[in-house]
Structures are given as C-alpha cells and as structure tokens.
Design a protein around this motif. Sequence first.
Motif, mmCIF file in Angstrom:
data_model
loop_
_atom_site.group_PDB
_atom_site.id
_atom_site.type_symbol
_atom_site.label_atom_id
_atom_site.label_comp_id
_atom_site.label_asym_id
_atom_site.label_seq_id
_atom_site.Cartn_x
_atom_site.Cartn_y
_atom_site.Cartn_z
ATOM 1 N N GLY A 149 16.211 5.142 2.537
ATOM 2 C CA GLY A 149 16.045 5.071 3.990
ATOM 3 C C GLY A 149 15.571 6.398 4.558
ATOM 4 O O GLY A 149 14.688 6.440 5.429
ATOM 5 N N VAL A 150 16.128 7.499 4.045
ATOM 6 C CA VAL A 150 15.704 8.827 4.508
ATOM 7 C C VAL A 150 14.227 9.049 4.196
ATOM 8 O O VAL A 150 13.447 9.501 5.040
ATOM 9 N N PHE A 151 13.822 8.693 2.972
ATOM 10 C CA PHE A 151 12.416 8.877 2.595
ATOM 11 C C PHE A 151 11.504 7.961 3.392
ATOM 12 O O PHE A 151 10.374 8.320 3.714
ATOM 13 N N MET A 152 11.988 6.773 3.710
ATOM 14 C CA MET A 152 11.205 5.858 4.553
ATOM 15 C C MET A 152 10.892 6.515 5.890
ATOM 16 O O MET A 152 9.752 6.521 6.349
ATOM 17 N N ILE A 153 11.924 7.060 6.510
ATOM 18 C CA ILE A 153 11.724 7.670 7.827
ATOM 19 C C ILE A 153 10.841 8.909 7.714
ATOM 20 O O ILE A 153 10.040 9.212 8.595
ATOM 21 N N MET A 154 10.955 9.623 6.570
ATOM 22 C CA MET A 154 10.125 10.821 6.382
ATOM 23 C C MET A 154 8.651 10.477 6.254
ATOM 24 O O MET A 154 7.784 11.131 6.846
ATOM 25 N N TYR A 155 8.341 9.451 5.496
ATOM 26 C CA TYR A 155 6.945 9.227 5.103
ATOM 27 C C TYR A 155 6.264 8.047 5.758
ATOM 28 O O TYR A 155 5.038 8.015 5.827
ATOM 29 N N MET A 156 7.029 7.047 6.199
ATOM 30 C CA MET A 156 6.351 5.852 6.668
ATOM 31 C C MET A 156 5.755 6.081 8.047
ATOM 32 O O MET A 156 6.328 6.767 8.882
ATOM 33 N N GLN A 158 0.825 -1.206 0.000
ATOM 34 C CA GLN A 158 0.000 0.000 0.000
ATOM 35 C C GLN A 158 0.861 1.260 0.000
ATOM 36 O O GLN A 158 0.470 2.277 -0.540
ATOM 37 N N SER A 159 2.021 1.151 0.632
ATOM 38 C CA SER A 159 2.905 2.310 0.681
ATOM 39 C C SER A 159 3.572 2.526 -0.675
ATOM 40 O O SER A 159 4.058 1.568 -1.297
ATOM 41 N N VAL A 160 3.590 3.770 -1.130
ATOM 42 C CA VAL A 160 4.203 4.062 -2.423
ATOM 43 C C VAL A 160 5.696 3.723 -2.404
ATOM 44 O O VAL A 160 6.243 3.207 -3.381
ATOM 45 N N VAL A 161 6.348 3.982 -1.277
ATOM 46 C CA VAL A 161 7.786 3.718 -1.193
ATOM 47 C C VAL A 161 8.053 2.211 -1.264
ATOM 48 O O VAL A 161 8.987 1.760 -1.938
ATOM 49 N N MET A 162 7.215 1.415 -0.588
ATOM 50 C CA MET A 162 7.379 -0.037 -0.659
ATOM 51 C C MET A 162 7.076 -0.558 -2.066
ATOM 52 O O MET A 162 7.702 -1.500 -2.542
ATOM 53 N N LEU A 163 6.100 0.067 -2.702
ATOM 54 C CA LEU A 163 5.781 -0.295 -4.100
ATOM 55 C C LEU A 163 7.008 -0.082 -4.984
ATOM 56 O O LEU A 163 7.334 -0.898 -5.853
ATOM 57 N N MET A 164 7.710 1.024 -4.726
ATOM 58 C CA MET A 164 8.914 1.302 -5.515
ATOM 59 C C MET A 164 9.995 0.261 -5.255
ATOM 60 O O MET A 164 10.790 -0.069 -6.145
ATOM 61 N N MET A 165 10.031 -0.272 -4.044
ATOM 62 C CA MET A 165 10.998 -1.337 -3.748
ATOM 63 C C MET A 165 10.707 -2.555 -4.619
ATOM 64 O O MET A 165 11.626 -3.228 -5.099
ATOM 65 N N GLY A 166 9.427 -2.859 -4.803
ATOM 66 C CA GLY A 166 9.060 -3.965 -5.685
ATOM 67 C C GLY A 166 9.531 -3.723 -7.104
ATOM 68 O O GLY A 166 10.066 -4.624 -7.764
ATOM 69 N N PRO A 185 8.356 3.583 10.776
ATOM 70 C CA PRO A 185 9.677 3.326 10.208
ATOM 71 C C PRO A 185 10.505 2.322 10.985
ATOM 72 O O PRO A 185 11.325 1.628 10.408
ATOM 73 N N ALA A 186 10.310 2.228 12.292
ATOM 74 C CA ALA A 186 11.165 1.333 13.073
ATOM 75 C C ALA A 186 10.522 -0.018 13.327
ATOM 76 O O ALA A 186 11.139 -0.906 13.903
ATOM 77 N N GLY A 187 9.270 -0.196 12.931
ATOM 78 C CA GLY A 187 8.609 -1.479 13.144
ATOM 79 C C GLY A 187 8.243 -1.739 14.591
ATOM 80 O O GLY A 187 8.096 -2.880 15.007
ATOM 81 N N LEU A 188 8.108 -0.681 15.383
ATOM 82 C CA LEU A 188 7.813 -0.871 16.805
ATOM 83 C C LEU A 188 6.361 -1.299 17.026
ATOM 84 O O LEU A 188 6.055 -1.992 17.985
ATOM 85 N N ARG A 200 8.524 -8.906 4.058
ATOM 86 C CA ARG A 200 8.134 -9.623 5.267
ATOM 87 C C ARG A 200 8.480 -8.851 6.536
ATOM 88 O O ARG A 200 7.881 -9.058 7.574
ATOM 89 N N PHE A 201 9.458 -7.951 6.418
ATOM 90 C CA PHE A 201 9.855 -7.179 7.605
ATOM 91 C C PHE A 201 8.780 -6.159 7.957
ATOM 92 O O PHE A 201 8.159 -5.560 7.070
ATOM 93 N N ASP A 202 8.582 -5.951 9.256
ATOM 94 C CA ASP A 202 7.693 -4.879 9.696
ATOM 95 C C ASP A 202 8.428 -3.537 9.679
ATOM 96 O O ASP A 202 7.841 -2.501 9.450
ATOM 97 N N SER A 203 9.715 -3.612 9.959
ATOM 98 C CA SER A 203 10.497 -2.375 10.020
ATOM 99 C C SER A 203 10.886 -1.924 8.614
ATOM 100 O O SER A 203 11.438 -2.702 7.838
ATOM 101 N N MET A 204 10.590 -0.668 8.327
ATOM 102 C CA MET A 204 10.930 -0.135 7.013
ATOM 103 C C MET A 204 12.437 -0.014 6.838
ATOM 104 O O MET A 204 12.967 -0.187 5.742
ATOM 105 N N ALA A 205 13.135 0.280 7.928
ATOM 106 C CA ALA A 205 14.593 0.375 7.855
ATOM 107 C C ALA A 205 15.172 -0.987 7.476
ATOM 108 O O ALA A 205 16.046 -1.098 6.609
ATOM 109 N N ARG A 206 14.653 -2.050 8.104
ATOM 110 C CA ARG A 206 15.143 -3.389 7.781
ATOM 111 C C ARG A 206 14.796 -3.755 6.341
ATOM 112 O O ARG A 206 15.578 -4.405 5.648
ATOM 113 N N ALA A 207 13.616 -3.355 5.897
ATOM 114 C CA ALA A 207 13.208 -3.652 4.515
ATOM 115 C C ALA A 207 14.178 -2.984 3.542
ATOM 116 O O ALA A 207 14.569 -3.582 2.524
#
Lengths: 101, 187
Positions: free
Chosen positions: B69-76, A25-33, B79-82, B23-30
């Motif tokens: 990673g920077v954009f992940m923390i900005m938008y997700m 659902q996240s655009v950023v994750m979509l880009m990872m795909g 980001p840490a999967g807590l 599969r990771f919950d944490s965006m940083a790990r992804a």
Amino acid sequence: MNLELFLLLAAALFCVGLFGALTQQSVVMLMMGLELMLGGVIVAAAAVRHYIAPATGDGQVLVVLAVTAMALEMAIGFAVVTALFRAREIDMTDLAAELKE
Amino acid sequence: MTDGPLFWVLGVSAVVGGVSVFRFDSMARATYALLFSLLCVGGEVMLLGLDYLGVVIVLMMTVEMAVMGVFMIMYMMNPAGLTPMPMLHNRRGATVISLVVLAGLTAGILLVPWPSRRGRPPADATEQLGLSLMGPQMLTMMTLGMALFATIVATVVLATRRGRYDRLGDGLGARHADDPVRGGVGR
C-alpha cells in the motif's frame, strides 16, 4: 471436498493472476498478479500434500518455498521499481520497454 | 462438518477478491482486495490441516500488503481512484491466454487419475515441517536462506541512490570517494 476441488480453486487463482500479470501496465499491479499466481501454487501444494502424501513433509516444504518466493518477489520488485523510478521517473512496463535495447 | 461450507465460502471469496484486484480503479482498494484474497488462501491452507503455515501466510500477507500500500501511494498515478484511468494493455490476448491455461489446467485436473492417499497425516504437522526442513530438506532450507540473503543485498544495492561508480568515478579510479558527507573509518 476433494483434491480436484482444491486444484480447481488453485487453477482459478493462478489464471486470474496470470490475466493480471499480462494486462497490467503498472509494475506494482503486475506484481499483484504474480502474488495471486503464487497463491494458487500454495493452495495446490497444500492440497496435494493433504490428499496424496500427508505422511511426508515435502508438500509443506513446497508451501514454504512458495511463501518465500512471494516475499522475495515483492522485495526485489519494489527495489527494481525504485531503481527504475530513479533512473527514468517511470513505473509503467510499457515505458520501460526501451531498457531492453 | 463445517469444512465443506468453509471451503466454498473461502474459495469463492479468494477468486472474487482476486478478480476485484484488477477491476478496482483505486489502488488502495486493489491492495485490500488482494489482501482479502490471500487471507482466504491462508484459510484454505488451514482447512487442509496446515495451521502453522496458514497463520504464517495470514500474518505475512497482512504485513506485505501494508508495505505494498505504501509503494502504491508512492508510485501510482492514481492511488485513490479519484480520476479513473485505464492501465491495461493487451486485454484481449491476455484473456485468451488465461482462459486457454485455465481450460488446460481444468482438463488436466479432471482427467488425470490422481493417486490414492498414501500414509496418514501426523499428529503435529508443524513438527513434521520442522523435522523435514532440518532433516531431508535441509538443502532446500539452506538454499532459501541464501536466496533471502542475496535478496537483502540486491534490494539495498538497487534501492541505493549512489552506487560505487557515482562515488569513485566511471573507471573506479578515484583515490577518495566523492561522498556528500564525509564518513567511514579513519576519514
């Protein structure tokens, strides 16, 4: 090692990326795909060049093309996410569905 | 002699890293899982005799994932999967589509009679790439250059907070731009 093994690896990467691009659902994750899918294309192009036509530079140019597409996709993708977030404060594809209307 | 085991290690690692991304919950790990997967792709490209392009992929992906990673923390949201939360939709349909595509590609790969190798690899693959891009593939290089330039312009336009309609009004009829800070040439 042979061409088929490399192509199977490329297909696996492509399909994992396709799954991510379709489910996230996240655009950023979509880009990872999308990045993973292009990774598969890179492996396939390099393998075809190595096992079928090593004498020409066309296979390498295709790899350069895919690598450039990865960079462009990420740059444009983040710019779109930034514009989307400024306009609606969203970063999810489902919430951006109303943009099509 | 080590190419075979290296292929398997890098190949399996690339696929496992790719699966881990989703599969990771944490965006940083992804992000790091994707970086790991793409570094393995770079390794496979080097195994295929394209050392220069392999190194380019490794360097580019390292920087690209750092930016991501920077954009992940900005938008997700997480980001840490807590606080794990599902961010998937249409999982069943996507699984079916992906498996069908994988089956089709696998069937094609195994059933197609691939042509035999024609020609020999050059002594210097990097030189071959350079000569190709500056020779018969010049149009490709020029197109890539224009695409990169268009991307630079498009990203700046998209990421800029104020556009020309904000500055000059809906009809673009204002005599002077409505800028919060005065500037420009002669103003």
